[in-house]
Design a protein around this motif. Structure first.
Motif, PDB file in Angstrom:
ATOM      1  N   ILE A 155      25.758  93.130  94.622  1.00 46.48           N
ATOM      2  CA  ILE A 155      24.498  92.793  95.306  1.00 46.48           C
ATOM      3  C   ILE A 155      23.335  93.463  94.793  1.00 46.48           C
ATOM      4  O   ILE A 155      22.262  92.881  94.456  1.00 46.48           O
ATOM      5  N   ILE A 156      23.673  94.757  94.364  1.00 45.06           N
ATOM      6  CA  ILE A 156      22.563  95.413  93.805  1.00 45.06           C
ATOM      7  C   ILE A 156      22.056  94.966  92.375  1.00 45.06           C
ATOM      8  O   ILE A 156      20.922  94.915  91.968  1.00 45.06           O
ATOM      9  N   SER A 157      23.100  94.595  91.741  1.00 51.82           N
ATOM     10  CA  SER A 157      23.054  93.837  90.207  1.00 51.82           C
ATOM     11  C   SER A 157      22.275  92.748  90.327  1.00 51.82           C
ATOM     12  O   SER A 157      21.011  92.672  89.744  1.00 51.82           O
ATOM     13  N   VAL A 158      22.315  91.776  91.450  1.00 49.50           N
ATOM     14  CA  VAL A 158      21.597  90.622  91.666  1.00 49.50           C
ATOM     15  C   VAL A 158      20.030  91.020  92.095  1.00 49.50           C
ATOM     16  O   VAL A 158      19.095  90.549  91.589  1.00 49.50           O
ATOM     17  N   LEU A 159      20.059  91.726  93.176  1.00 46.19           N
ATOM     18  CA  LEU A 159      18.697  92.012  93.559  1.00 46.19           C
ATOM     19  C   LEU A 159      17.758  92.878  92.652  1.00 46.19           C
ATOM     20  O   LEU A 159      16.724  92.778  92.720  1.00 46.19           O
ATOM     21  N   GLY A 160      18.480  93.652  91.737  1.00 45.52           N
ATOM     22  CA  GLY A 160      17.733  94.665  90.952  1.00 45.52           C
ATOM     23  C   GLY A 160      17.494  93.982  89.395  1.00 45.52           C
ATOM     24  O   GLY A 160      16.866  94.693  88.544  1.00 45.52           O
ATOM     25  N   SER A 161      18.180  92.869  89.203  1.00 49.86           N
ATOM     26  CA  SER A 161      18.372  92.347  87.841  1.00 49.86           C
ATOM     27  C   SER A 161      18.966  93.253  87.006  1.00 49.86           C
ATOM     28  O   SER A 161      18.274  93.579  85.705  1.00 49.86           O
ATOM     29  N   TYR A 162      20.018  94.216  87.281  1.00 45.72           N
ATOM     30  CA  TYR A 162      20.882  94.964  86.646  1.00 45.72           C
ATOM     31  C   TYR A 162      21.987  94.509  85.810  1.00 45.72           C
ATOM     32  O   TYR A 162      22.639  93.652  86.729  1.00 45.72           O
ATOM     33  N   ASP A 163      22.175  95.051  84.714  1.00 40.58           N
ATOM     34  CA  ASP A 163      23.468  94.392  84.221  1.00 40.58           C
ATOM     35  C   ASP A 163      24.597  95.264  84.842  1.00 40.58           C
ATOM     36  O   ASP A 163      24.462  96.556  84.929  1.00 40.58           O
ATOM     37  N   PRO A 164      25.474  94.583  85.319  1.00 39.04           N
ATOM     38  CA  PRO A 164      26.670  95.319  86.200  1.00 39.04           C
ATOM     39  C   PRO A 164      27.341  96.585  85.339  1.00 39.04           C
ATOM     40  O   PRO A 164      27.610  97.562  85.872  1.00 39.04           O
ATOM     41  N   GLN A 165      27.237  96.625  83.780  1.00 35.32           N
ATOM     42  CA  GLN A 165      27.775  97.431  83.468  1.00 35.32           C
ATOM     43  C   GLN A 165      27.086  98.850  83.516  1.00 35.32           C
ATOM     44  O   GLN A 165      27.391 100.017  83.223  1.00 35.32           O
ATOM     45  N   GLU A 166      25.651  98.643  83.547  1.00 32.52           N
ATOM     46  CA  GLU A 166      24.853  99.842  83.608  1.00 32.52           C
ATOM     47  C   GLU A 166      24.976 100.582  85.091  1.00 32.52           C
ATOM     48  O   GLU A 166      24.591 101.781  85.271  1.00 32.52           O
TER      49      GLU A 166
END
Length: 349
Positions: A186-197
């Protein structure tokens, strides 16, 4: 869906007039202006939330939502899934981490089965099971949109029932083996973060397993393509039932003008969903602690609320949220018990 719409329609802005009067009084309390720092901000916000000059937070509870996750079968958690069921029952016995801290904070713990993968025989657990765990999000959506809305509405119903009983301060807690995986998604999608980060070790994964977990999250996002502008879509595709339940509690708190304290990573993911659905919900939330889980700092920044504590905690269950009940109560006591310079008979230039 009707309950969700109706509840969202009740959410208003904070009472700015009351906040202005509160700030004026706080600035004139018998102390140097601003000398109690964030306690002053908290007291002002509580007045804005409740619309009351001297709010109370003496009837409090943490609502613990419990649910399992189909993605568990991808090897994203080190512990057996049955722990979800065991701990969900243990919350009613007062013997878990959040129970211990809740006793100290004079708060009740309310355990809700919203999606545990097995039937529970403990009658004190509130049974609002939507399904026996989410589906494996690497093979399709974690749940249907209808199920996601139902999860939100279960949270709304549970919180509203508690508020009707007189609760004036709520916190969100959770239980679900593997639930840092959907939270990070969820955080990855809403923040446009790479999951690895932002993928962390959860309950104790090795570095190798953390890399695997991040790959699983990335795969789930690529397969489901959740719409970052649609909180319900994100919840349904890569979320969890207990995450939806917590988001519903936050929405209900905002609608009923009752403050809700957000716990760590998983609860913050729920808060992001709630605020994506209705941005005004954020005004009614307090961020409790800076979780040690890897993605927590990014999540808090994305939410835009600064945590009160940094205790290197990452247990979940609502432990950090309950711990900060004491600080919120301190802010109330400051506002309610201190006198002003004028009331003390001291004239200032």
């Amino acid at each position: 869906m009707e309950l969700l719409k109706e509840t969202l329609g009740k959410i208003k802005e904070l009472d700015k007039e009351a906040m202005g009067k509160a700030r004026e009084r706080i600035n004139n309390l018998i102390k140097p202006e601003g000398s109690l720092g964030r306690l002053e901000e908290m007291a002002e916000k509580l007045v804005g939330i409740t619309g009351k000059r001297f709010p109370k937070v003496d009837n409090r509870a943490v609502i613990v939502m419990a649910g399992d996750h189909g993605v568990y079968e991808e090897g994203v958690a080190p512990d057996p899934q049955i722990i979800t069921a065991i701990q969900t029952c243990n919350f009613t016995k007062g013997i878990t981490g959040v129970c211990a801290l809740a006793k100290q904070a004079k708060a009740d713990v309310i355990s809700v089965d919203i999606g545990v993968a097995s039937d529970l025989k403990e009658p004190r657990v509130i049974n609002r099971k939507i399904k026996y765990g989410t589906d494996n999000m690497t093979k399709g959506p974690a749940m249907t949109r209808k199920e996601a809305i139902k999860a939100l509405e279960v949270g709304i119903e549970i919180a509203t029932d508690e508020i009707k009983k007189g609760r004036n301060l709520l916190a969100t807690g959770e239980m679900g083996i593997g639930n840092t995986t959907p939270s990070t998604a969820i955080i990855s999608v809403l923040g446009s973060y790479d999951p690895q980060e932002i993928t962390g070790k959860g309950a104790g994964l090795s570095e190798e397993k953390v890399i695997h977990k991040a790959r699983i999250i990335k795969k789930a996002i690529e397969i489901n393509k959740p719409d970052p502008e649609d909180g319900i879509d994100v919840l349904s595709k890569v979320g969890g039932l207990e995450i939806g339940g917590m988001a519903g509690v936050m929405i209900a708190g905002a609608a009923e003008r009752v403050p809700v304290v957000v716990d760590g990573l998983i609860a913050t993911a729920a808060a992001l969903i709630a605020c994506k659905i209705e941005p005004k919900v954020k005004n009614y939330l307090f961020a409790s602690h800076a979780s040690l889980e890897k993605g927590a700092a990014r999540a808090s920044k994305l939410l835009g609320l600064e945590p009160m504590l940094n205790m290197d905690m990452r247990l979940g269950e609502g432990t950090g949220a309950v711990l900060t009940f004491n600080l919120i109560e301190a802010a109330v006591y400051m506002n309610n018990e201190m006198i002003t310079f004028e009331e003390a008979g001291i004239m200032r230039d």
